[in-house]
Design a protein around this motif. Structure first.
Motif, PDB file in Angstrom:
ATOM      1  N   UNK A   1       0.821  -1.158   0.049  1.00 57.53           N
ATOM      2  CA  UNK A   1      -0.396   0.306   0.369  1.00 57.53           C
ATOM      3  C   UNK A   1       0.636   1.282   0.271  1.00 57.53           C
ATOM      4  N   UNK A   2       2.131   1.414   0.857  1.00 55.02           N
ATOM      5  CA  UNK A   2       3.125   2.847   0.743  1.00 55.02           C
ATOM      6  C   UNK A   2       3.583   2.350  -0.227  1.00 55.02           C
ATOM      7  N   UNK A   3       4.673   1.467  -1.262  1.00 53.05           N
ATOM      8  CA  UNK A   3       4.540   2.069  -2.867  1.00 53.05           C
ATOM      9  C   UNK A   3       4.370   2.888  -3.997  1.00 53.05           C
ATOM     10  N   UNK A   4       5.085   3.229  -3.803  1.00 46.76           N
ATOM     11  CA  UNK A   4       4.184   4.869  -4.897  1.00 46.76           C
ATOM     12  C   UNK A   4       5.411   4.430  -5.751  1.00 46.76           C
ATOM     13  N   UNK A   5       4.458   3.582  -7.556  1.00 45.54           N
ATOM     14  CA  UNK A   5       4.971   4.184  -8.852  1.00 45.54           C
ATOM     15  C   UNK A   5       5.574   4.630  -8.924  1.00 45.54           C
ATOM     16  N   UNK A   6       6.788   4.820  -9.474  1.00 42.51           N
ATOM     17  CA  UNK A   6       7.750   6.259  -9.715  1.00 42.51           C
ATOM     18  C   UNK A   6       7.890   5.834 -11.909  1.00 42.51           C
ATOM     19  N   UNK A   7       7.555   7.072 -12.159  1.00 46.85           N
ATOM     20  CA  UNK A   7       7.937   7.053 -13.721  1.00 46.85           C
ATOM     21  C   UNK A   7       8.352   7.792 -14.069  1.00 46.85           C
ATOM     22  N   UNK A   8       8.653   8.243 -15.359  1.00 47.85           N
ATOM     23  CA  UNK A   8       8.917   8.880 -16.423  1.00 47.85           C
ATOM     24  C   UNK A   8       8.753   8.945 -18.065  1.00 47.85           C
ATOM     25  N   UNK A   9       8.663   9.652 -18.358  1.00 47.18           N
ATOM     26  CA  UNK A   9       8.256  10.393 -19.707  1.00 47.18           C
ATOM     27  C   UNK A   9       9.347  10.733 -20.399  1.00 47.18           C
ATOM     28  N   UNK A  10      10.015  10.348 -20.983  1.00 49.04           N
ATOM     29  CA  UNK A  10      11.099  10.784 -21.897  1.00 49.04           C
ATOM     30  C   UNK A  10      10.233  11.036 -23.179  1.00 49.04           C
ATOM     31  N   UNK A  11      10.968  12.189 -23.585  1.00 47.63           N
ATOM     32  CA  UNK A  11      10.688  13.139 -24.836  1.00 47.63           C
ATOM     33  C   UNK A  11      10.555  12.435 -25.522  1.00 47.63           C
ATOM     34  N   UNK A  12       9.154  12.296 -26.600  1.00 45.68           N
ATOM     35  CA  UNK A  12       9.077  10.998 -28.027  1.00 45.68           C
ATOM     36  C   UNK A  12       9.623  11.289 -28.831  1.00 45.68           C
ATOM     37  N   UNK A  13      10.282  10.412 -29.348  1.00 48.58           N
ATOM     38  CA  UNK A  13      10.861  10.694 -30.318  1.00 48.58           C
ATOM     39  C   UNK A  13      10.366  11.167 -31.626  1.00 48.58           C
ATOM     40  N   UNK A  14      10.560  12.195 -32.703  1.00 52.97           N
ATOM     41  CA  UNK A  14      10.089  12.933 -33.882  1.00 52.97           C
ATOM     42  C   UNK A  14      10.771  12.191 -34.934  1.00 52.97           C
TER      43      UNK A  14
ATOM     44  N   UNK B   1       3.931   8.318  -9.182  1.00 56.28           N
ATOM     45  CA  UNK B   1       5.470   9.791  -9.323  1.00 56.28           C
ATOM     46  C   UNK B   1       5.449   9.671 -10.484  1.00 56.28           C
ATOM     47  N   UNK B   2       4.948  10.871 -11.238  1.00 55.64           N
ATOM     48  CA  UNK B   2       5.812  11.717 -12.450  1.00 55.64           C
ATOM     49  C   UNK B   2       7.080  12.369 -12.213  1.00 55.64           C
ATOM     50  N   UNK B   3       7.935  11.904 -12.927  1.00 60.83           N
ATOM     51  CA  UNK B   3       9.330  13.132 -13.275  1.00 60.83           C
ATOM     52  C   UNK B   3       9.269  14.024 -14.246  1.00 60.83           C
ATOM     53  N   UNK B   4       9.586  14.996 -13.337  1.00 65.63           N
ATOM     54  CA  UNK B   4       9.324  16.254 -13.613  1.00 65.63           C
ATOM     55  C   UNK B   4       9.832  16.495 -15.869  1.00 65.63           C
ATOM     56  N   UNK B   5       9.045  17.098 -16.044  1.00 60.58           N
ATOM     57  CA  UNK B   5       9.566  17.425 -17.924  1.00 60.58           C
ATOM     58  C   UNK B   5      11.005  18.202 -18.089  1.00 60.58           C
ATOM     59  N   UNK B   6      11.428  18.641 -16.786  1.00 62.93           N
ATOM     60  CA  UNK B   6      12.759  18.812 -17.293  1.00 62.93           C
ATOM     61  C   UNK B   6      13.935  18.580 -16.768  1.00 62.93           C
ATOM     62  N   UNK B   7      13.283  17.420 -15.543  1.00 65.24           N
ATOM     63  CA  UNK B   7      14.648  16.203 -15.049  1.00 65.24           C
ATOM     64  C   UNK B   7      14.207  15.133 -16.528  1.00 65.24           C
ATOM     65  N   UNK B   8      13.063  14.936 -16.867  1.00 63.59           N
ATOM     66  CA  UNK B   8      13.495  13.853 -18.512  1.00 63.59           C
ATOM     67  C   UNK B   8      13.560  14.122 -19.652  1.00 63.59           C
ATOM     68  N   UNK B   9      14.304  15.344 -19.465  1.00 67.88           N
ATOM     69  CA  UNK B   9      14.382  16.362 -20.879  1.00 67.88           C
ATOM     70  C   UNK B   9      16.407  15.686 -21.026  1.00 67.88           C
TER      71      UNK B   9
ATOM     72  N   UNK C   1      13.331   5.655 -11.582  1.00 69.54           N
ATOM     73  CA  UNK C   1      12.453   5.239 -11.759  1.00 69.54           C
ATOM     74  C   UNK C   1      11.627   3.726 -11.530  1.00 69.54           C
ATOM     75  N   UNK C   2      10.953   3.367 -11.349  1.00 69.73           N
ATOM     76  CA  UNK C   2      10.844   1.819 -11.912  1.00 69.73           C
ATOM     77  C   UNK C   2       9.651   1.190 -13.787  1.00 69.73           C
ATOM     78  N   UNK C   3       9.522   2.749 -14.220  1.00 72.21           N
ATOM     79  CA  UNK C   3       8.921   2.545 -15.420  1.00 72.21           C
ATOM     80  C   UNK C   3       9.813   3.397 -16.466  1.00 72.21           C
ATOM     81  N   UNK C   4       9.611   3.359 -17.379  1.00 72.14           N
ATOM     82  CA  UNK C   4       9.892   4.695 -18.134  1.00 72.14           C
ATOM     83  C   UNK C   4       8.765   4.100 -19.373  1.00 72.14           C
ATOM     84  N   UNK C   5       8.839   5.302 -19.873  1.00 73.62           N
ATOM     85  CA  UNK C   5       7.763   5.218 -20.610  1.00 73.62           C
ATOM     86  C   UNK C   5       8.221   6.291 -22.350  1.00 73.62           C
ATOM     87  N   UNK C   6       8.518   5.630 -23.679  1.00 73.98           N
ATOM     88  CA  UNK C   6       8.919   6.513 -24.297  1.00 73.98           C
ATOM     89  C   UNK C   6       8.236   6.664 -25.710  1.00 73.98           C
TER      90      UNK C   6
END
Length: 190
Positions: A69-82, A110-118, A136-141
């Motif tokens: 219950x206390x585990x927060x999932x951490x994710x970063x959304x990496x900049x999508x490649x054009x 918990x979504x990592x900030x845009x600035x950190x992901x950039x 982070x636990x997951x990466x969305x690219x």
């Protein structure tokens, strides 16, 4: 709102010699109609991708219920490649920002900030190195490609991919590949 801004801009830029009954219209400036239409299409595509990624968010929430219950999932959304022309870079950035904002409001995620992901836009690091850097636990690219950016009847392809950082394995991927004018069908409520 963007349409109102364009109309105000047109009104302010009317020549001083314009007859008193003349008001700005799309017929006076057809290029503005194209810009407005392109902007609407881009926003609709972003909405469609957000809907698809909402499914990812639901998956995260359901997974969290099964874990501690206390585990927060951490994710970063990496900049999508054009994958298209350089002038479409704003489109890929807009898709990335829309997804990040949508996921950031989900409780327990918990979504990592845009600035950190950039910093990983032109990444030289592996998924596991990025995960270690950002804890982070997951990466969305993903990738974004428009067939002909100026043609509203062209096709768009957006491929988000969710990666589990601990083993660098794909957990989810859902390609969105359709006509840009079909995006409105996906983004309409109910």
């Amino acid at each position: 709102m963007a349409d109102a801004a364009i109309e105000i801009n047109e009104t302010l830029n009317l020549p001083a010699t314009a007859p008193p009954g003349i008001t700005p219209s799309v017929s006076l400036t057809p290029h503005i109609a194209v810009k407005v239409r392109s902007r609407r299409i881009a926003m609709a595509i972003a909405a469609a991708v957000i809907v698809a990624l909402s499914a990812v968010a639901v998956w995260f929430v359901l997974e969290q219920r099964g874990g501690p219950a206390s585990k927060e999932i951490r994710l970063v959304v990496l900049p999508f490649e054009n994958l298209g022309p350089a002038e479409d870079e704003y489109f890929a950035a807009g898709i990335t920002d829309a997804i990040t904002a949508r996921l950031a409001v989900i409780r327990g995620l918990a979504v990592i900030s845009r600035q950190s992901a950039m910093q990983y836009q032109k990444r030289e690091k592996t998924a596991q190195q990025i995960a270690d850097d950002l804890a982070v636990d997951y990466i969305l690219e993903g990738t974004v490609q428009r067939e002909r950016p100026s043609d509203p009847k062209s096709r768009v392809r957006i491929i988000p991919q969710l990666i589990k950082a601990s083993n660098d394995a794909h957990v989810w991927a859902e390609p969105y590949d359709n006509d840009m004018n079909e995006v409105f069908r996906y983004s309409r409520p109910g």
